[in-house]
Design a protein around this motif. Structure first.
Motif, PDB file in Angstrom:
ATOM      1  N   LEU C   1      54.149  58.394  47.103  1.00  0.00           N
ATOM      2  CA  LEU C   1      55.359  59.154  46.770  1.00  0.00           C
ATOM      3  C   LEU C   1      55.680  59.058  45.284  1.00  0.00           C
ATOM      4  O   LEU C   1      55.700  57.959  44.737  1.00  0.00           O
ATOM      5  N   PRO C   2      55.981  60.171  44.692  1.00  0.00           N
ATOM      6  CA  PRO C   2      56.385  60.107  43.286  1.00  0.00           C
ATOM      7  C   PRO C   2      57.761  59.482  43.205  1.00  0.00           C
ATOM      8  O   PRO C   2      58.652  59.828  43.967  1.00  0.00           O
ATOM      9  N   ARG C   5      61.918  62.100  40.009  1.00  0.00           N
ATOM     10  CA  ARG C   5      62.031  63.539  40.083  1.00  0.00           C
ATOM     11  C   ARG C   5      62.139  64.018  38.654  1.00  0.00           C
ATOM     12  O   ARG C   5      62.972  63.522  37.896  1.00  0.00           O
TER      13      ARG C   5
ATOM     14  N   LEU D  77      66.444  66.079  47.509  1.00  0.00           N
ATOM     15  CA  LEU D  77      66.493  64.829  46.756  1.00  0.00           C
ATOM     16  C   LEU D  77      65.716  63.734  47.473  1.00  0.00           C
ATOM     17  O   LEU D  77      64.968  62.967  46.863  1.00  0.00           O
ATOM     18  N   SER D  79      63.258  64.039  49.332  1.00  0.00           N
ATOM     19  CA  SER D  79      61.813  64.263  49.368  1.00  0.00           C
ATOM     20  C   SER D  79      61.097  63.495  48.258  1.00  0.00           C
ATOM     21  O   SER D  79      59.891  63.308  48.306  1.00  0.00           O
ATOM     22  N   TYR D  80      61.843  63.040  47.266  1.00  0.00           N
ATOM     23  CA  TYR D  80      61.225  62.239  46.209  1.00  0.00           C
ATOM     24  C   TYR D  80      61.321  60.747  46.500  1.00  0.00           C
ATOM     25  O   TYR D  80      60.726  59.938  45.807  1.00  0.00           O
ATOM     26  N   GLU D  81      62.119  60.422  47.511  1.00  0.00           N
ATOM     27  CA  GLU D  81      62.392  59.006  47.754  1.00  0.00           C
ATOM     28  C   GLU D  81      61.709  58.490  49.015  1.00  0.00           C
ATOM     29  O   GLU D  81      61.275  57.350  49.068  1.00  0.00           O
ATOM     30  N   VAL D  82      61.692  59.300  50.043  1.00  0.00           N
ATOM     31  CA  VAL D  82      61.189  58.802  51.329  1.00  0.00           C
ATOM     32  C   VAL D  82      60.159  59.769  51.905  1.00  0.00           C
ATOM     33  O   VAL D  82      59.952  60.865  51.383  1.00  0.00           O
ATOM     34  N   TYR D  83      59.541  59.380  52.995  1.00  0.00           N
ATOM     35  CA  TYR D  83      58.556  60.232  53.640  1.00  0.00           C
ATOM     36  C   TYR D  83      59.228  61.461  54.232  1.00  0.00           C
ATOM     37  O   TYR D  83      60.422  61.457  54.531  1.00  0.00           O
ATOM     38  N   VAL D 137      67.577  71.887  43.524  1.00  0.00           N
ATOM     39  CA  VAL D 137      66.588  70.820  43.489  1.00  0.00           C
ATOM     40  C   VAL D 137      65.347  71.295  44.235  1.00  0.00           C
ATOM     41  O   VAL D 137      65.423  71.689  45.395  1.00  0.00           O
ATOM     42  N   THR D 138      64.226  71.275  43.548  1.00  0.00           N
ATOM     43  CA  THR D 138      62.978  71.679  44.199  1.00  0.00           C
ATOM     44  C   THR D 138      62.479  70.536  45.077  1.00  0.00           C
ATOM     45  O   THR D 138      62.552  69.375  44.696  1.00  0.00           O
ATOM     46  N   HIS D 142      55.282  66.202  48.500  1.00  0.00           N
ATOM     47  CA  HIS D 142      54.920  65.522  49.744  1.00  0.00           C
ATOM     48  C   HIS D 142      55.694  66.035  50.940  1.00  0.00           C
ATOM     49  O   HIS D 142      55.360  65.750  52.070  1.00  0.00           O
ATOM     50  N   GLY D 228      61.958  76.375  49.527  1.00  0.00           N
ATOM     51  CA  GLY D 228      61.464  75.141  48.942  1.00  0.00           C
ATOM     52  C   GLY D 228      62.423  74.537  47.935  1.00  0.00           C
ATOM     53  O   GLY D 228      62.065  73.660  47.176  1.00  0.00           O
ATOM     54  N   VAL D 229      63.659  75.007  47.952  1.00  0.00           N
ATOM     55  CA  VAL D 229      64.649  74.539  46.988  1.00  0.00           C
ATOM     56  C   VAL D 229      65.953  74.221  47.710  1.00  0.00           C
ATOM     57  O   VAL D 229      66.361  74.965  48.595  1.00  0.00           O
TER      58      VAL D 229
END
Ligand SMILES: Nc1ncnc2c1ncn2[C@@H]1O[C@H](COP(=O)(O)OP(=O)(O)OP(=O)(O)O)[C@@H](O)[C@H]1O
Ligand SMILES: Nc1ncnc2c1ncn2[C@@H]1O[C@H](COP(=O)(O)OP(=O)(O)OP(=O)(O)O)[C@@H](O)[C@H]1O
Ligand SMILES: [Mg+2]
Ligand SMILES: [Mg+2]
Lengths: 503, 306, 321, 306
Positions: C1-2, C5, D77, D79-83, D137-138, D142, D228-229
């Protein structure tokens, strides 16, 4: 306090020192009540004495502030209607507690059935149907309750209460909306239940009913128990005395012997719901025209079409050489008519509005100037006069109507029309749910109005009231006129026969 | 009287807020700011009073935001066609007509107020755009007197605030002393009983929407008076502000309850919340959050003391 | 995971290009900024830049939001005035509507500067900095005329109704296109076949494009009045497999649009940089406070058309907008 | 059954509209357009079903438009932190929590639904902006599987439409055959009676707001799936569309009345109106006007045949 309860108690239900207040109002002040297994126990008291409140405490709809409820020797503490059901308490509330948008069978099983899970609609329907049949009635259980007549709804209520095994059945004024025939059936049903060992608490303002039906009677006054006596040892005077704390003067007023003049209003072309034939009859000046019949006979509809409430082609009225018909209550009122409707809470009074506003609502023109501004002083003076004249028990005329007892609310609804110079007054069930004391006062007021030359039409399902108050009685069945009786011909059996169409 | 004031929760909320505001921002109680505040609340105050009357009868009017816009546009367009006074009258008439349509649907056709006025909200907004062709319309020079309504003042008090006070007093008196006021309150409590008392429920219900339309049109003119422009996309969501003001004022959405005094307090409370948050440099996202929380707290407080 | 952001915080604005150095001490100066709303990334970026620039010069910064409604914007300006600001930087929602309150501010001694959207000349402001929307539109139109030969069937997606900036953009576009085609082939050869509304956002653009493409499957140019709507519409275009058929044009120069231009699916956009606008207006205000001479009444940010040819110069992965 | 269908005015309106649309635009009945239409109505369909349940109990949920936005932003948001799956669950949980707050205020604190959810509408919208700092936010790479939800299809039928159908069937069955469904209807019909039957009115009321929050969150994810946003300013005014759909479906805002089938028809009717007007190139101002008029006509028609 220390109550020790023997294990095998003769009493099925014991209430000890139950108290309950609503805000500042003390509805119950340490009430005691004992109900034996397998008896029919009457609860009697003036409007606002606390009967319904006490029953709601038993059913768990209200939580008592203090006191104890003992059922079969077991002290139960609850404020949960569901728990009460578990303890075998079934209740029919004074106000309807059915759900209009659900079907009859759904209503019957609602609450008493499963609390969660899937429904077997077929089984529900057939069981409900069987239950209603076993009570001696017939209603299509797939119909929505909203489509039923009030009497049918009451029967559904009874079926609902009996949909599970009950040890104690409470009925809060069940007969008020039932016709004579249904009341007979209900009584038979209650006898059967009693014989099966069920205890029954029965509330009614009809002393005759109580004397006929019950085994013991408890009288409640101002939130306190006054006495419990064996029905066999009771009579009307005694009960009234216990209830109101004074001797009751004559219940029905003196009737005049003759009418001064022979003016009348002719009614033609009156069509109500189910009738094929239009109706025609006369109303005589100064008389009380009683309208009898079974519940659902269409009497209310007659009043409503006279008063322009319904949207049907209005009845034609011939009066003083003129011919008129009213398309709305507004027109009728302009023509000097007034109507005290059947359902006091829904149509008669405005519960959240003050007593003053309720009384002056139909006659604001009288207390306002030409620009429509109300003279408050004049208004209050008029209202106070009416309150005194009708002996309405009020603390403050500015408090909401809802704070009054049923009988006093009924008087307020009546008072509303006395401030106008009415020619005609239509009264639908003038004393439904009203206690004996207040009833007598209402009767005297109505008679007084008639004596002053008003035309009065009175619908009543209370045979005694109908006989006691009317100068003539018209009997209806299925929306059609069956016949008219003069006072000389009055006879309970005759009227009943006409009402069921067996003459 | 004293007791009643002490029991008035809306008043308590208002005073509390006033106190807090005065202490947290020194700019708050300056003459400029108070004048600004009055100017800002005047239009929404008018609308809320109309809304209050509608809500008293158990109805609701969602079309007010659109009426504001449409009337503003209409006035600006008319300013090129007719005299100032004629423009004023015609614009007010437009508000009245729109209100009458809502009223007709609700009172005489039995359409639920929510849905009737929701539809009108859409229609009237569309009309505003159609008329203006989507662009703001500047008021013609002959009608620039309208600016007085938005920015003028008498003895330092904004004209619009004076107008609001006037409307308030009239409505207050009518509700308390006039037959019509009594009828409005009664209808919200029990429509059927009122009908059976010989009062034309339809006419009264119809009339409150007309009044709401009229007062909203007046507010629309005030808005034009503030900017000199009729803008078709103004006032979106305004109906919710007005309803919130009425409810914070303790009225019930089921009708029959509430006072116009408290509605005015509700308007001032909402106006003050926005104003003080601006003065305190609270970002606009945070403002939304706080405003929502205050509304909830106010309503819960209302209930708690009842 | 990146874990990160990319660029969505205050650092992502990029370096300041504020070259002017103030001689006067400005620490006592209160500057108020009032924007049209905070619900579009463009305006959020602009506010961030103005704030940073104001603080760069040591001045006190205040802001109040117009909340998309001219009446609310007037109220917001009034609230700023209550706070005793010395300088007002205003991005007006409507060219005319803010005139009375601006003039009132000026009477109170507040110095008013306009940014991003034009205000009517009746307002006694000192100076304005705007992107030349008409010019930007024209550039897009000219570019399209240049880079097309067949008959153009154009769909336009506008933001919200009644927005003057959108109007300037589309009218400029039509002007540029007509002019370009006239030069090139001595006649015009385009028609605008559909007009939708996209509420300035992705979803709006997408939904508008769906209906447009069903009703007018032959569309071969899409002009969206901002990049967000164009990007949304591109989703639809891709879903319907019409990437090859349709030339997509946008406005503003949003970072995501640059990425799509690099990828080749987005044809061109016209830069309208909040960074340039914000820094320019603050710089002009500071110059005025330093009593500099020769401040222009109207200042335009450079109009730049960005297409595949020059996108690399402008793309900044860290940019806020 | 046949009779009941013939008596179903919503169905008649729907069929009429279908007929008119097919004749006026040849693009209307193309596969592309029908697929588009289904995709467009799927999110609002989910929301309307939730709204319908709330309205059945006599309540209303004005916060749905804000929930849509806030959940979308939160998912993007996250989507950048968790699965991906955790992001999905947490976003849905957010919807549930917001619904629970509304439900708590309405059911347990007695706040009028209109005002409680109005306040939450403001709060949640503010939250969405705070989280996203105002910018879309895009979704991170993942979690791009979310696009399936918006654009994927099974055997040519959009996934989102299938999901809507599934929810519809579940709600339909629960309302008809489950005790819980009976309780929902009963509460809207006669709350006091339900309380006297020993059923926890509070719990049922609370639950419908939670369901509404959940379904709205699901709709929010669908919206994200389309673009997707996660966009913070999406869905403004959506609550009114959902309410309109429910009412056009014949439900009463006082509760207890209506069917979920008709709600779905209401959604389709509104969706079709918008779609066909776009296909016919009616300008958007005119569209608003026409939409409003059709809503009024539909509701009057509903009443007329009753
Ligand atoms: N929910 C309530 N809130 C406030 N006061 C109440 C409430 N219920 C009953 N009361 C008051 O309690 C008292 C007793 O009322 P209750 O209904 O028990 O009388 P009742 O004997 O059943 O009278 P009726 O013969 O008219 O039915 C009355 O003064 C009534 O106004
Ligand atoms: N709520 C109702 N829904 C449907 N039909 C009703 C309802 N109430 C009464 N009816 C029917 O209308 C007809 C006339 O009723 P109405 O109420 O006028 O009779 P009534 O003689 O006044 O009876 P009551 O003594 O109950 O007032 C009857 O056929 C009855 O069954
Ligand atoms: Mg009672
Ligand atoms: Mg009757």
């Amino acid at each position: 306090m220390n109550f020790t309860t023997p294990k095998h108690c003769f009493e099925m239900l014991v209430l000890k020192e139950i108290s309950k207040s609503f805000g500042g109002v003390k509805a119950l002040k340490a009430v005691n009540l004992e109900v034996r297994a397998g008896e029919i126990h009457a609860l009697l008291g003036e409007n606002g004495a606390g009967k319904s409140t006490l029953m709601k405490v038993i059913s768990g709809a209200h939580k008592a502030d203090s006191g104890q409820i003992v059922i079969d020797g077991e002290v139960i503490e609850h404020n949960d209607p569901h728990l009460a059901k578990v303890h075998g308490i079934g209740i029919i509330y004074q106000e309807f507690s059915l759900i209009p948008e659900l079907t009859v069978s759904e209503n019957i099983w609602f609450g008493s059935g499963k609390k969660t899970g899937w429904l077997n609609r077929k089984k529900m329907d057939s069981d409900a149907s069987a239950l209603i049949h076993s009570l001696g009635f017939a209603i299509d259980v797939k119909r929505r309750v909203a489509q039923l007549s009030i009497a049918q709804q009451q029967i559904v209520e009874i079926a609902k209460a009996l949909s599970q095994d009950v040890k104690l059945l409470i009925l809060d004024e069940p007969s008020a909306v039932l016709g004579t025939k249904e009341v007979k059936k209900l009584f038979n049903l209650l006898y059967t239940l009693r014989d099966q060992g069920v205890s029954i608490i029965y509330i009614s303002h009809h002393l005759d009913e109580l004397l006929e039906l019950t085994d013991r009677i408890t009288v409640l006054k101002d939130g306190k128990t006054v006495a419990t006596l064996e029905t066999a040892a009771a009579d009307k005077d005694k009960l009234v005395n216990l209830m109101v704390g004074r001797e009751l003067t004559q219940l029905y007023p003196e009737k005049p012997d003759a009418f001064p003049d022979d003016e009348k209003i002719g009614i033609e072309e009156l069509r109500s719901g189910t009738s094929r034939q239009p109706m025609a009859f006369d109303i005589r000046k100064g008389e009380i025209l009683g309208l009898g019949g079974l519940v659902g006979a269409g009497r209310t509809e007659v009043l409503e079409s006279l008063f322009g409430v319904t949207h049907r082609p209005p009845a034609i009225l011939r009066w003083q050489e003129r011919s008129v018909s009213y398309r709305s209550p507004r027109e009728a009122i302009r023509g000097g008519w007034g109507m005290v409707p059947e359902d006091r809470k829904k149509h008669g009074g405005i519960l959240s509005l003050s007593i003053r506003d309720n009384i002056s609502l139909a006659s604001l023109g009288q207390v306002a100037n030409q620009w429509g501004f109300i003279n408050h002083r004049k208004e209050e003076q008029v209202v106070r006069e009416l309150v005194d004249r009708l002996r309405i028990k009020v603390g403050d005329i500015h408090s909401p109507l809802s704070t009054l007892s049923g009988g006093n609310q009924q008087k307020v609804v009546l008072a509303k029309w006395l401030n106008r110079n009415l020619n005609v007054l239509l009264i639908d069930e003038p004393t439904r749910g009203v206690d004996v004391g207040a009833r007598s006062e209402i009767y005297h007021i109505i008679q007084q109005l008639a004596n002053q030359g008003m035309y009065i039409v009175m619908v009543s399902s209370d045979m005694e009231e109908l006989l006691g108050m009317s100068d003539r009685i018209m009997v209806m069945k299925n929306g059609e006129l069956q016949g008219t009786l003069d006072r000389a011909e009055f006879n309970e059996e005759k009227i009943l026969r006409m009402a069921i169409g067996a003459n | 009287m004293k007791e009643r004031l002490l029991k008035n929760n809306t008043l308590i909320i208002f005073l509390l807020l006033l106190l807090v505001s005065s202490f947290t921002s020194e700019s708050f109680l300056t003459i400029t700011n108070v004048t600004n505040l009055l100017r800002q609340v005047a239009p929404i105050g008018l609308i809320s009073i109309g809304m209050f009357l509608v809500i008293l009868t158990g109805g609701i009017d969602l079309s007010v935001g659109s009426i504001i816009a449409c009337v503003g546009v209409a006035f600006a367009l008319l300013s090129y066609e007719v005299y100032f006074s004629a423009g004023l009258l015609l614009s007010l008439l437009l508000g009245v007509v729109i209100g009458a349509v809502s009223g007709y649907l609700v009172a005489y056709r039995g359409v639920a107020a929510f849905i009737a006025t929701l539809a009108l909200m859409t229609i009237v907004r569309g009309l505003g755009f159609l008329l203006s062709k989507g662009a703001p319309v500047t008021v013609g020079p002959h009608s620039s007197a309208i600016l007085q309504l938005g920015t003028g003042s008498v003895l330092g008090i904004p004209l619009s605030a004076i107008l609001l006070a006037l409307v308030f007093v009239i409505v207050f008196i009518v509700l308390k002393y006039h037959v019509y006021g009594r009828q409005i309150i009664a209808i919200g409590s029990n429509e059927e009983a009122v009908r059976l008392s010989g009062i034309s429920v339809e006419r009264v219900k119809f009339s409150v929407y007309v009044i709401s339309g009229f007062l909203t049109a007046l507010a629309g003119l005030m808005m034009v008076g503030r900017t000199g422009v009729g803008t078709p996309n103004i006032g979106v969501g305004l109906e919710l502000d007005a309803i919130a003001a009425v409810v914070i004022g303790g009225a019930s959405l089921f009708g029959g309850k509430g006072t116009v005094f408290n509605t005015l307090l509700g308007v001032l409370i909402l106006g003050m919340i926005g104003n003080i948050m601006n003065l305190l440099d609270i970002t606009s996202y945070m403002q939304q959050l706080i405003k929502g929380v205050i509304i909830i707290l106010a309503v819960i407080f209302q209930k708690a003391q009842q | 995971l990146p874990k990160e952001r990319p660029g969505n915080d205050d650092q992502g604005v990029g370096k300041t290009d504020l070259r002017y150095v103030s001689a006067a001490d400005l620490s006592g100066i209160k500057v108020g900024y009032c924007g049209p709303s905070m619900i579009a990334p463009y305006y959020v970026a602009l506010e961030t830049i103005v704030k940073r620039s104001v603080q760069h010069y040591g001045m006190q910064y205040y802001m109040a939001d117009g909340q998309e409604d001219v009446a609310k914007q007037v109220a917001a300006i009034e609230d700023l005035l209550s706070k005793g600001i010395d300088v007002l930087i205003l991005n007006p929602l409507d060219p005319k509507a803010a005139v009375p309150v601006v003039n009132r501010a000026v009477q109170q001694g507040v110095r008013v500067f306009i940014v991003d959207s034009m205000i009517d000349d009746a307002a006694t402001y000192i100076s304005s900095v705007v992107a030349n929307n008409t010019m930007n539109g024209e550039k897009l139109g000219l570019w399209l005329a240049e880079n097309s030969s067949n008959e153009l069937k154009i769909a336009i997606i506008s933001g919200n109704q009644g927005n003057p900036v959108g109007r300037e953009k589309r009218l400029g576009f039509v002007r540029g296109l007509a002019d370009g085609q006239l030069h090139k082939q001595a006649k015009t050869n385009f028609s605008i076949v559909a007009h939708g509304w996209g509420q300035w956002n992705n979803n709006g653009g997408l939904k508008a494009m769906e209906d447009i493409l069903v009703a007018h499957p032959y569309v071969n140019v899409l002009l969206a009045e901002n990049d967000a709507m164009a990007i949304g519409a591109l989703k639809t275009i891709r879903e319907m497999g019409k990437e090859q058929q349709i030339t997509v044009l946008g406005f503003d120069g949003q970072k995501e649009a640059y990425e799509l231009i690099k990828a080749g699916t987005f044809a061109a956009t016209a830069q309208n940089s909040p960074k340039i606008l914000g820094e320019m207006v603050v710089q002009i205000a500071v110059k005025y406070l330093n009593n500099e001479e020769g401040i222009e009444k109207t200042n335009y940010t450079p109009s730049v058309l960005i297409s595949g040819n020059n996108v690399d110069e402008f793309y900044d992965p860290e940019a806020l907008f």
